[in-house]
Each structure stands twice: as C-alpha cells, then as structure tokens.
Design a protein around this motif. Structure first.
Motif, PDB file in Angstrom:
ATOM      1  N   SER A  75      53.358 -14.915  34.419  1.00 36.32           N
ATOM      2  CA  SER A  75      52.488 -15.183  35.676  1.00 36.32           C
ATOM      3  C   SER A  75      52.029 -16.687  35.769  1.00 36.32           C
ATOM      4  CB  SER A  75      51.504 -14.343  35.793  1.00 36.32           C
ATOM      5  OG  SER A  75      50.650 -14.444  34.663  1.00 36.32           O
TER       6      SER A  75
ATOM      7  N   ARG B  29      54.978  -5.037  33.346  1.00 35.41           N
ATOM      8  CA  ARG B  29      53.790  -4.318  33.126  1.00 35.41           C
ATOM      9  C   ARG B  29      54.022  -2.985  33.391  1.00 35.41           C
ATOM     10  NH1 ARG B  29      50.843  -8.772  37.324  1.00 35.41           N
ATOM     11  NH2 ARG B  29      49.804  -9.941  35.459  1.00 35.41           N
ATOM     12  N   ALA B  30      55.140  -2.434  33.962  1.00 38.62           N
ATOM     13  CA  ALA B  30      55.520  -1.119  34.365  1.00 38.62           C
ATOM     14  C   ALA B  30      55.744  -0.705  32.767  1.00 38.62           C
ATOM     15  CB  ALA B  30      56.622  -0.870  35.305  1.00 38.62           C
TER      16      ALA B  30
ATOM     17  N   SER C 201      65.863  -7.751  34.059  1.00 36.36           N
ATOM     18  CA  SER C 201      65.281  -8.949  35.131  1.00 36.36           C
ATOM     19  C   SER C 201      66.610  -9.843  35.412  1.00 36.36           C
ATOM     20  CB  SER C 201      64.144  -9.483  34.615  1.00 36.36           C
ATOM     21  OG  SER C 201      63.622 -10.352  35.312  1.00 36.36           O
TER      22      SER C 201
ATOM     23  N   ALA D 250      53.774 -10.475  30.607  1.00 34.30           N
ATOM     24  CA  ALA D 250      53.600 -10.627  31.864  1.00 34.30           C
ATOM     25  C   ALA D 250      52.486 -11.471  32.162  1.00 34.30           C
ATOM     26  CB  ALA D 250      53.298  -9.100  32.342  1.00 34.30           C
TER      27      ALA D 250
ATOM     28  N   VAL E  42      57.605  -9.889  35.828  1.00 32.16           N
ATOM     29  CA  VAL E  42      56.296  -9.733  35.649  1.00 32.16           C
ATOM     30  C   VAL E  42      56.136  -8.271  35.685  1.00 32.16           C
ATOM     31  CG1 VAL E  42      53.972 -10.246  36.131  1.00 32.16           C
ATOM     32  CG2 VAL E  42      55.642 -11.958  35.990  1.00 32.16           C
ATOM     33  N   GLU E  43      56.320  -7.765  37.003  1.00 29.27           N
ATOM     34  CA  GLU E  43      56.131  -6.401  37.313  1.00 29.27           C
ATOM     35  C   GLU E  43      56.799  -5.359  36.387  1.00 29.27           C
ATOM     36  OE1 GLU E  43      53.821  -5.260  39.319  1.00 29.27           O
ATOM     37  OE2 GLU E  43      53.272  -7.417  39.484  1.00 29.27           O
TER      38      GLU E  43
ATOM     39  N   GLU F   1      52.792  -6.649  27.986  1.00 30.35           N
ATOM     40  CA  GLU F   1      51.497  -7.054  28.630  1.00 30.35           C
ATOM     41  C   GLU F   1      51.282  -8.431  28.525  1.00 30.35           C
ATOM     42  OE1 GLU F   1      48.640  -6.178  31.419  1.00 30.35           O
ATOM     43  OE2 GLU F   1      49.993  -4.475  30.420  1.00 30.35           O
TER      44      GLU F   1
ATOM     45  N   GLY G  48      43.773  -6.570  33.770  1.00 30.42           N
ATOM     46  CA  GLY G  48      45.116  -6.039  33.079  1.00 30.42           C
ATOM     47  C   GLY G  48      44.909  -5.613  31.889  1.00 30.42           C
TER      48      GLY G  48
END
Length: 310
Positions: A211, A253-254, A241, A207, A249-250, A204, A110
């Motif tokens: 994780s 990242r988005a 969230s 995330a 997390v997603e 980033e 990533g």
C-alpha cells in the motif's frame, strides 16, 4: 534517563487497545511521537513504556518492542509471552509502514483488527480448555484422597505405606504415577492451546508494504527484514495477483483474515479433542495410582491383622 514505568498487569489485549487509540490520533493529524506522548499522558501503560524508552534515546520501533518486555510479575495470569509477541508484531508493522511511507493510521487499524482476532481466538480456546483441564487436575488428586479415605475407615493405611516393604513399593509406584499423570495432562493441554501470534501476519505486513507503493520484491524483503517467516499461502496469492493483473493488497488482506479464521477453528477443534485424550492419563496413571495408594494398602492392612492359620 527515563523512569521505569510500573503499572497494572500487562496482557496481549493491551496492544490492541493502544494501537487502536494510536490509529485514531494519527488519523486526526498528530505526529507519531506526539501521539505516543498523548497516550502516555492519558495513563496508557504500554505507551508510557514506549515514551520512557524514547526518552532514553531508543528508536521508536525498538521502543515499541520494549513495551512488551514486562517482568513476569507484571503479566496477566496466563499471558505467558503473548504480550511480548504482540508488541513485536506491532513493531514489525510499524517498521514496514514507516519505511515505505504507507498510511500509518490505516495500517495500524488493520493490525489492531488482526491482533483482536488473534486474541479472541486464543480466549475461545482458553475457555474451551478450562473445563476438561480443570476436571483432569481434580481427578489427578483422587489417589491421595483414597489414602485419607482408607485411614478414615479405620485401616492402617499410613502404617502400611510407610512401614511395610510392600507398602513402600505401593507408595513409590503411586507417587510416580501421580507425577506422570500430572505431566502428561499438562503436555496434552499445552499442545491443545493455540500457537501464539497473528495467523497470516506475513500477508498483513505485505499488504501494508504494497500500500506504500513499493514493488513486490521490495515488500517481501522488508517483511523478511522485520523477522517474519515465509508463509506458503502468500506465494500463491502473489502468483494469482500477477496472473490476473489485479492489485495484491486486498487479496493479501483477505488471505490474512481467512488464516485467522482457520486458526480459530483449528484451535476449537484441538480443545474439543482434548476431552477424549485426557482419558489416557486417567486410565493409564491415575486409576492405577488409586489402586496402589488406596486399595492395596487397605488389603495389606486387613491381611496383616488376620491370624496365621497353622
């Protein structure tokens, strides 16, 4: 003591390539130290710097930072401090991932994508700036060409500029305007360039931290400890969230991917606006310098050769 590693010119793109290779080796089951050693043995210059620093007793995360501490003579043209910044970002991601126990291979993949996006955006802006900046630099020397042109046409340009009081005034004014135009142009080009670093880096790294299974508060503390500044957009993502009851997390990242996309578009817009802004030093400084160094000496030369009328 480890030997000092010398190699080819370093650039920020080296970090992307090294990190991608490292992620593949880690995904194959290698330990981090062994993966770095294999990369160094294959001729990877940044990895060789990391291994050399570890041989000197430096912790791995600090050794990663040291990979970007290259001498200016070893940097690729135009790289500036992009190389050092890229490796600091890799080290920050490494610290966060190893602290929380996040999957290193996935985290590095990533990060490599983020590094590649940032490098491509910087390259796009650099290419877009090349033509207007080059044209402005070329036009900046036009007044000096006018001096030689006047002499080639038979005018006593140099004698006027160096031997007459008004000529000395024209020379001083013209040189001052040329210097001012060059500095003004350089400042405009510098502002039009993209800011270094990965846009959306905080999202980033958060995330990566989340994780690993830590709490949001712990993830934020780790990212702050890595030296990453706060991003207002991240707070909104975390609030979304919590209110929606979905993993962050997603979403993070988005958000990071969108921040990189937006930085790329803004960089292109700044480059597009530069063409019109470069007309300011051309009109305010370069054209008057042309008059002072080219036209005025020719007029003074003609006037000095005219017979005085009684």
């Amino acid at each position: 003591m480890g030997a000092r590693v010398r190699g080819p010119k370093a650039s920020a793109s080296d970090a992307t390539e090294t990190v991608l290779r490292l992620a593949v080796l880690l995904q194959a089951g290698m330990s981090p130290a062994r993966a770095w050693s294999h990369l160094a043995a294959s001729g990877d210059t940044p990895a060789a710097r990391v291994v050399a620093s570890m041989d000197d007793g430096m912790p791995l995360a600090d050794a990663i930072v040291q990979a970007g501490a290259v001498q200016p003579s070893q940097r690729a043209p135009g790289a500036s401090d992009e190389t050092a910044r890229a490796w600091r970002e890799v080290a920050a991601a490494w610290r966060v991932a190893t602290t929380v126990g996040a999957p290193l291979a996935e985290s590095l993949r990533g990060l490599a994508t983020a590094l590649r996006d940032a490098q491509e955006a910087a390259d796009d802006v650099r290419v877009a700036l090349a033509e207007p900046a080059g044209t402005a630099r070329l036009m900046g020397w036009l007044p000096l060409v006018a001096v030689g042109l006047g002499a080639a046409l038979g005018f006593d340009t140099f004698a006027v500029l160096l031997g007459q009081p008004l000529g000395l005034v024209c020379l001083a004014a013209g040189v001052a305007l040329i210097v001012g135009a060059q500095r003004w142009t350089a400042a405009l080009v510098r502002r039009a360039r993209m800011e270094g670093g990965i846009a959306g880096l905080e999202s980033e790294l958060l995330a990566i931290a989340l994780s690993g299974g830590v709490s949001v508060e712990r993830a934020i503390a780790l990212v702050r400890a890595a030296g990453v500044t706060a991003d207002p957009a991240t707070e909104g993502v975390l609030a979304l969230s919590r209110s929606a009851g979905v993993p962050a997390v997603e979403l993070l990242r988005a958000t990071s991917a969108f921040a990189r996309h937006r930085a790329r578009i803004e960089g292109r817009l700044r480059a597009a606006r530069l063409s019109s802004r470069l007309l300011l030093p051309l009109g305010v400084c370069t054209l008057p310098a042309f008059l002072f160094l080219g036209v005025a000496p020719m007029m003074l030369s003609v006037m000095s050769t005219m017979p005085l009328s009684l």
